[in-house]
Design a protein around this motif. Structure first.
Motif: not given
Lengths: 317, 623
Positions: A313-317, B38, B228, B231-233, B409
């Motif tokens: 979740d810390q990296f979720a967008i 994002k 969207k 997703l993770i970045v 994700r």
């Protein structure tokens, strides 16, 4: 002394370990090698303390000393030259309940493994480290070791060793977090037993430098000390190595030394032409790295999954 | 502010921010990338890193910064020449020009304060450079960024990056709310005042671009709102860290080494939440020894390193092979040999990973091709390590380590986690290496199992782990360890062919070059060329069916970022030519006359350069 409690009632254990439970393969050291005596003492201490063989790991590097795990009935890890300590620390790091013995030598620990020696003292993980210090490389046939005296002839220095010998005691005493430094000799089984037992009782990294005879490459090298115990300095103290009077009496040269006193310990360790045996330094209060490294080892699956989800979740967008 | 400015809709752009190090260019670029991701754009970012911590100011060697490729499609690589560049001094641009990062028409937004610098030498340098850039077709806009920032802060050098972020966010119509939110997150520990100042500087840059620049773009998103949300970045090293956690790895033992260390930085922050521990060892050797010790005791362990570290770990890796100890080694490659190019990209450690140890040391070697794979391959590596009782080397590289990309994700799964260690009684009659003759596989006793006691040794040993110097024992041990790789290979599928299964040219790649290769291949395929590609994830064992695939193509070519002799270099003949690393293996394994095209420029492979190379080869073949 086993099977009966002091009040004469029966102490029934589900398992009782005899010396045979700690015996592995037949020891293949040379006849007269001091290593045999060390092995016997280690097995006796395991038996006397009734340590579960399956919860015990004998770790070693490479060299004559490092054959010890093969002769134990416990788990064993016969590792790489100089690398016993990182392996032992790794084993302990997440399984602090395991009983760890390390068998190493003057070449294995003080030369090729010197970097690990320094840092393992700093980690101060609870393990009993026995350095079989015979002042020579034995397995590779008589090369100069870091503790070979200057001038002594070896196959790599046929004209005599060119460098001053390394003093492992003063070095160890100088390392941050040092918590237990003792020295003993392989030919005195009582002192050997008492010293290694005290090392094993200590919670922390206990280093025992064992002056050990190599009858093949350094025959009679320690004969003077054997013949005349007066050449040995026996360290005594109520907090030191407990040795029965009848055994202590054999040493005419004794010194009362408080193992809490680092300054005196250093003086004793650095004195020229002296072979001190006993407990040089002991500090039971030094924290152990495994108390840090094992944090979270028993965390449950639910908590793990939640932690992973949170990380995603810390990296979720 | 009047009517919305007209915006040109584009499919993608490449933006760079370059400066002296310590000016926050990377932070600004990462924030721009995050905002874009994002908003649903495809994004790839790559850092431009000087090799020194504090190189001289205003020097080409000191170029520090970031490249961000933003598009309306999934972006898999850093692309070719940049479209818009923000430069905080003119000197750093020279090093970018030298690496062919720009083209005629690239727009440079250049800090112009140097024109009025009290040092006449600097003024002269600036003027000279400006003329050179313009002569070479770059479109330079001079902007007094520092002067604008001085309106808000007496220390503009520290806040200028937010002004830059504001400018590019305006140029590309980024969501201002998202930008404010990102800035808040960045400075959350520094207090409200710092957050507000940075937001002011951002807004100043945003307004400046709105009012002063004549080019404004719109890059529509490719992700729908719905997808969207999933997703993770991350960059590749963060992905390794996430994979380590998601795999249930118990501990990581490491020693600092560029470009691998940031994976451990990340883990050091969060690993405790899943009960894990990062051990910073006294050296590379101790790090792998510590991990091996932990694994011997039944706890899953990993070490993370780069080329020079791998070299130091060699002896321990051979021990892990010999004594069949599960271990995951994440190898984030950099340029070599020796200390080489610590911050640059290379795929030069393949042969070292495969064959680095004296003696026969078969082990599993896999390579991640995308940032997403960095995460999932750790999970796979841990399982393989345990199932095959073997070390597994997972190769990534500096391109993946520092590249940042959005990807789906994952959801944490219980089956990804390592199972608790077995402490049941061991069957006393069962040897410690109870090798299955057909597969080479065996179960291993874990310390604590009653009657499982054995002595692990790096010496040649019998199946009961007894030291054995006889000829049969060593032969058998080597066979059993090698057999495990054949067993694993038998479970693998042939690689997927990108394109037709036959044609004029097949490109074979591995690792981080995937995106660039496939982009170039797609372009050529669209132009009607009979070219396809495959990308290998398993290097040991090799994926099956390669020879049959190669047979359907007139030519087979590997593209790699490691050294090979050019075929026409002095004294080079087909007999003595040193091929690139994958080509060497494939030639030996398949007896196909595979060619290679590789370089050691320290840069990620660019799709445009691959395209041009393949185009010339395809046209040569047609003549």
């Amino acid at each position: 002394m086993f099977g009966l409690k002091s009040d004469w009632s029966l102490d029934i254990k589900t398992r009782y370990f005899s010396l045979g439970d700690y015996a592995g393969g037949e020891a293949r050291w040379c006849p007269g090698c001091g290593d045999h005596g060390i092995l016997t003492v280690v097995q006796r201490i395991c038996r006397d303390k009734q340590i579960s063989p399956e919860k015990t790991v004998a770790v070693s590097g490479i060299g004559c000393s490092s054959r010890l795990p093969h002769y134990m009935g416990t788990y064993g890890f016969h590792g790489l030259h100089g690398r016993a300590l990182p392996l032992a620390c790794g084993i302990k790091s997440r399984r602090p309940e395991l009983d760890i013995w390390v068998a190493t030598g003057d070449g294995d620990c003080y030369s090729i493994g010197a970097g690990h020696w320094i840092h393992a003292v700093r980690y101060n993980m609870n393990m009993t480290v026995l350095v079989f210090d015979n002042s020579v490389y034995g397995l590779t046939k008589k090369q100069t070791s870091p503790t070979t005296p200057i001038g002594y002839k070896t196959n790599t220095h046929p004209e005599g060793a060119v460098l001053e010998a390394h003093n492992p005691l003063t070095t160890t005493l100088g390392i941050a977090n040092v918590s237990f430094v003792a020295q003993t000799v392989d030919w005195n089984p009582n002192h050997l037993y008492a010293t290694i037992k005290a090392a094993h009782d200590h919670k922390g990294f206990s280093l025992v430098n064992i002056i050990q005879r190599c009858p093949v490459f350094l025959p009679n090298f320690f004969q003077d000390y054997q013949d005349d115990p007066g050449k040995i300095l026996l360290l005594t103290h109520e907090k030191g190595i407990p040795l029965e009077d009848k055994f202590a009496r054999l040493f005419p040269n004794q010194k009362e030394h408080d193992p809490a006193n680092m300054v005196d310990a250093y003086d004793i360790a650095s004195a020229q032409n002296s072979l001190p045996i006993g407990l040089l330094y002991h500090n039971p209060a030094v924290p152990c790295y495994e108390d840090i490294s094992s944090a979270g080892k028993d965390i449950g699956m639910e908590e793990k999954l939640a932690g992973i989800e949170k990380a995603f979740d810390q990296f979720a967008i | 502010m009047g009517n919305p400015i007209p915006r040109k809709q584009i499919n993608e752009h490449i933006v760079e921010i370059v400066s002296d190090s310590g000016e926050g260019a990377q932070k600004a670029g990462q924030t721009f990338g995050n905002i874009s991701a994002k908003m649903g754009n495809g994004v790839w970012t790559v850092e431009i890193i000087p090799a020194e911590i504090k190189p001289p100011a205003r020097s080409p060697a000191g170029a520090s910064g970031i490249r961000i490729r933003v598009g309306s499609q999934y972006i898999t690589n850093m692309g070719d020449a940049a479209d818009i560049v923000v430069a905080l001094n003119e000197q750093v641009l020279y090093s970018r020009i030298a690496t062919h990062a720009y083209k005629k028409g690239t727009v440079i937004l250049l800090e112009s304060k140097w024109l009025t610098d009290p040092n006449p030498k600097i003024v002269e340098q600036y003027k000279t450079a400006l003329q050179e850039f313009r002569d070479n077709g770059l479109i330079v806009h001079e902007i007094q960024m520092e002067k604008e920032c001085l309106k808000y802060t007496p220390k503009p050098r520290l806040g200028k990056n937010m002004f830059v972020l504001g400018m590019i966010c305006n140029i590309y119509d980024r969501d201002v709310k998202k930008a404010y939110h990102e800035i808040e997150n960045t400075f959350i520990h520094k207090g409200v005042k710092v957050i507000e100042l940075n937001q002011q500087l951002f807004q100043a840059g945003y307004d400046f671009a709105e009012n002063n620049l004549e080019f404004h773009y719109n890059i529509p998103p490719w992700q729908t709102e719905d997808s969207k949300n999933k997703l993770i970045v991350t960059n590749g090293n963060q992905a390794l860290g996430l994979g380590i956690m998601a795999s249930g790895m118990d501990m990581v033992a490491m020693y600092p080494i560029t470009p691998a260390t940031s994976a451990s930085h990340y883990l050091a922050e969060v690993y405790h939440t899943v009960g894990g521990f990062v051990h910073q060892a006294e050296d590379e050797i101790a790090a792998v020894g510590f991990a091996i010790g932990s694994s011997f005791a039944g706890k899953t362990a990993c070490t993370i390193t780069s080329g020079p570290g791998l070299a130091l770990k060699t002896e321990f890796l051979a021990l892990a092979v010999m004594a069949e100890i599960p271990l995951v080694v994440c190898l984030v490659q950099r340029g070599g040999p020796s200390t080489g190019l610590p911050t640059k990209v290379e795929q030069g450690d393949l042969l070292a990973a495969l064959y680095g140890e004296p003696g026969d040391a078969p082990k599993i070697v896999i390579a991640a091709a995308t940032i997403e794979e960095c995460l999932h391959f750790v999970i796979m590596a841990r399982k393989l390590a345990e199932a095959f009782r073997s070390p597994v080397i997972l190769l990534t590289d500096a391109n993946l380590a520092t590249g940042v990309q959005p990807y789906p994700r994952p959801e944490a799964k219980a089956e990804w986690l390592a199972s608790p260690i077995d402490q049941s009684n061991w069957d006393k009659d069962m040897p410690a290496y109870n090798w299955d003759e057909k597969t080479g596989l065996s179960a291993r006793p874990i310390v604590g199992q009653v009657d499982g006691q054995y002595v692990l040794t790096g010496l040649a040993h019998t199946n009961r782990s007894k030291v054995a110097y006889d000829r049969e024992s060593n032969q058998r041990g080597c066979e059993m360890r090698s057999r495990k790789l054949a067993t694993l290979c038998s479970t693998l599928k042939p690689p997927k062919i990108n394109g037709e299964a036959e044609g004029d040219l097949l490109v074979v790649g591995w690792g981080s070059t995937l995106g660039a290769i496939e982009e170039a291949i797609s372009k050529l395929q669209a132009e009607g060329y009979r070219v396809s590609s495959i990308h290998l994830r398993f290097l040991s064992p090799l994926e099956p069916g390669l020879k049959a695939i190669f047979a359907k193509f007139t030519n087979v070519l590997t593209i790699e970022i490691n050294y090979s002799d050019k075929a026409d270099a002095p004294f080079i003949t087909p007999d003595n030519r040193r091929y690139s690393q994958l080509a060497t293996i494939l030639r030996a394994q398949t007896l196909v006359d595979i060619d290679c095209w590789s370089n050691v420029h320290g840069q990620p492979m660019q799709p445009g350069l691959i395209y041009e190379e393949l185009l010339s080869r395809l046209n040569q073949g047609a003549e």
